[in-house]
Motif scaffolding. Structure first.
Motif, PDB file in Angstrom:
ATOM      1  N   ARG A 103      45.741  30.863  40.862  1.00 51.49           N
ATOM      2  CA  ARG A 103      47.204  30.878  40.807  1.00 51.49           C
ATOM      3  C   ARG A 103      47.803  32.118  41.477  1.00 51.49           C
ATOM      4  O   ARG A 103      48.808  32.043  42.162  1.00 51.49           O
ATOM      5  CB  ARG A 103      47.653  30.779  39.341  1.00 51.49           C
ATOM      6  N   HIS A 104      47.175  33.273  41.283  1.00 54.44           N
ATOM      7  CA  HIS A 104      47.777  34.532  41.741  1.00 54.44           C
ATOM      8  C   HIS A 104      47.071  35.175  42.926  1.00 54.44           C
ATOM      9  O   HIS A 104      47.589  36.133  43.491  1.00 54.44           O
ATOM     10  CB  HIS A 104      47.835  35.526  40.582  1.00 54.44           C
ATOM     11  N   GLY A 105      45.882  34.695  43.267  1.00 53.52           N
ATOM     12  CA  GLY A 105      45.156  35.283  44.389  1.00 53.52           C
ATOM     13  C   GLY A 105      44.363  36.522  44.020  1.00 53.52           C
ATOM     14  O   GLY A 105      43.741  37.145  44.875  1.00 53.52           O
ATOM     15  N   PHE A 106      44.398  36.892  42.752  1.00 53.08           N
ATOM     16  CA  PHE A 106      43.591  38.003  42.251  1.00 53.08           C
ATOM     17  C   PHE A 106      43.325  37.767  40.771  1.00 53.08           C
ATOM     18  O   PHE A 106      43.946  36.911  40.145  1.00 53.08           O
ATOM     19  CB  PHE A 106      44.264  39.363  42.470  1.00 53.08           C
ATOM     20  N   GLY A 107      42.388  38.532  40.252  1.00 58.85           N
ATOM     21  CA  GLY A 107      42.027  38.392  38.841  1.00 58.85           C
ATOM     22  C   GLY A 107      40.933  39.381  38.512  1.00 58.85           C
ATOM     23  O   GLY A 107      40.909  40.486  39.041  1.00 58.85           O
ATOM     24  N   LEU A 108      40.017  38.951  37.668  1.00 61.55           N
ATOM     25  CA  LEU A 108      38.891  39.799  37.301  1.00 61.55           C
ATOM     26  C   LEU A 108      37.759  39.614  38.306  1.00 61.55           C
ATOM     27  O   LEU A 108      37.443  38.492  38.690  1.00 61.55           O
ATOM     28  CB  LEU A 108      38.383  39.441  35.900  1.00 61.55           C
ATOM     29  N   PHE A 109      37.188  40.717  38.724  1.00 60.65           N
ATOM     30  CA  PHE A 109      36.017  40.699  39.586  1.00 60.65           C
ATOM     31  C   PHE A 109      34.757  40.698  38.733  1.00 60.65           C
ATOM     32  O   PHE A 109      34.731  41.312  37.662  1.00 60.65           O
ATOM     33  CB  PHE A 109      35.959  41.959  40.459  1.00 60.65           C
TER      34      PHE A 109
END
Length: 170
Positions: free
Chosen positions: A58-64
């Motif tokens: 959804r956002h293009g980033f998150g947890l790695f």
């Protein structure tokens, strides 16, 4: 989503196949004590991972997924999650690591890389970290990453210390 590299870690986007290695973190009673929660079972781990993968889509980033460079073993997670805190949408910088990898600087190393990515690439205006009172190790990671304690808040009926850092990269 990008892949980040530090001196000892590769921070890569999480994938569905990470579920068993993540259970090695969230199924550990020592890790879950920091949240005041019981260790995860497999079904909870699938749900947690799917929520994070949905955020990533959804956002293009998150947890790695935080993996050791030497052998590729997943030892933790570190990244960003958009959430409502005190009626405001903020990006939280969060991190969770295997208990057998604590006190080796991995969380701070990963958190600094994610902070820099958030400010330079994503150009987020500010990051917060929510730390349970008494979790001195997580508080120290936040402090070493440059976040300052600003207040104690209640979230879902639980007390948290709110740490913050502003983007000053221009």
């Amino acid at each position: 989503m990008a892949e980040l590299e530090t001196q000892r870690l590769v921070l890569r986007p999480m994938v569905a196949d990470d579920v068993d290695e993540l259970l090695g973190i969230f199924g550990d009673p020592l890790v879950m004590a920091a949240f005041g929660e019981a260790p995860f079972e497999q079904v909870q781990m699938y749900s947690w991972l799917e929520r994070n993968l949905a955020h990533q889509r959804r956002h293009g980033f998150g947890l790695f997924a935080a993996c050791l460079k030497g052998d590729g073993r997943l030892i933790g997670d570190c990244g960003l999650e958009l959430m409502e805190v005190a009626d405001e949408q903020v990006a939280e910088l969060g991190y969770d690591f295997r208990s057998d990898c604590w006190n080796q600087g991995y969380a701070t190393e990963a958190a600094c890389a994610v902070r820099d990515y958030a400010f330079t690439t994503l150009q987020l205006p500010r990051l917060v970290s929510l730390v349970r009172p008494g979790n001195r190790a997580s508080a120290r990671v936040a402090e070493k990453t440059g976040l300052k304690k600003v207040e104690q808040i209640q979230r879902y009926g639980q007390p948290y210390l709110r740490y913050e850092i502003e983007n000053t990269t221009g």
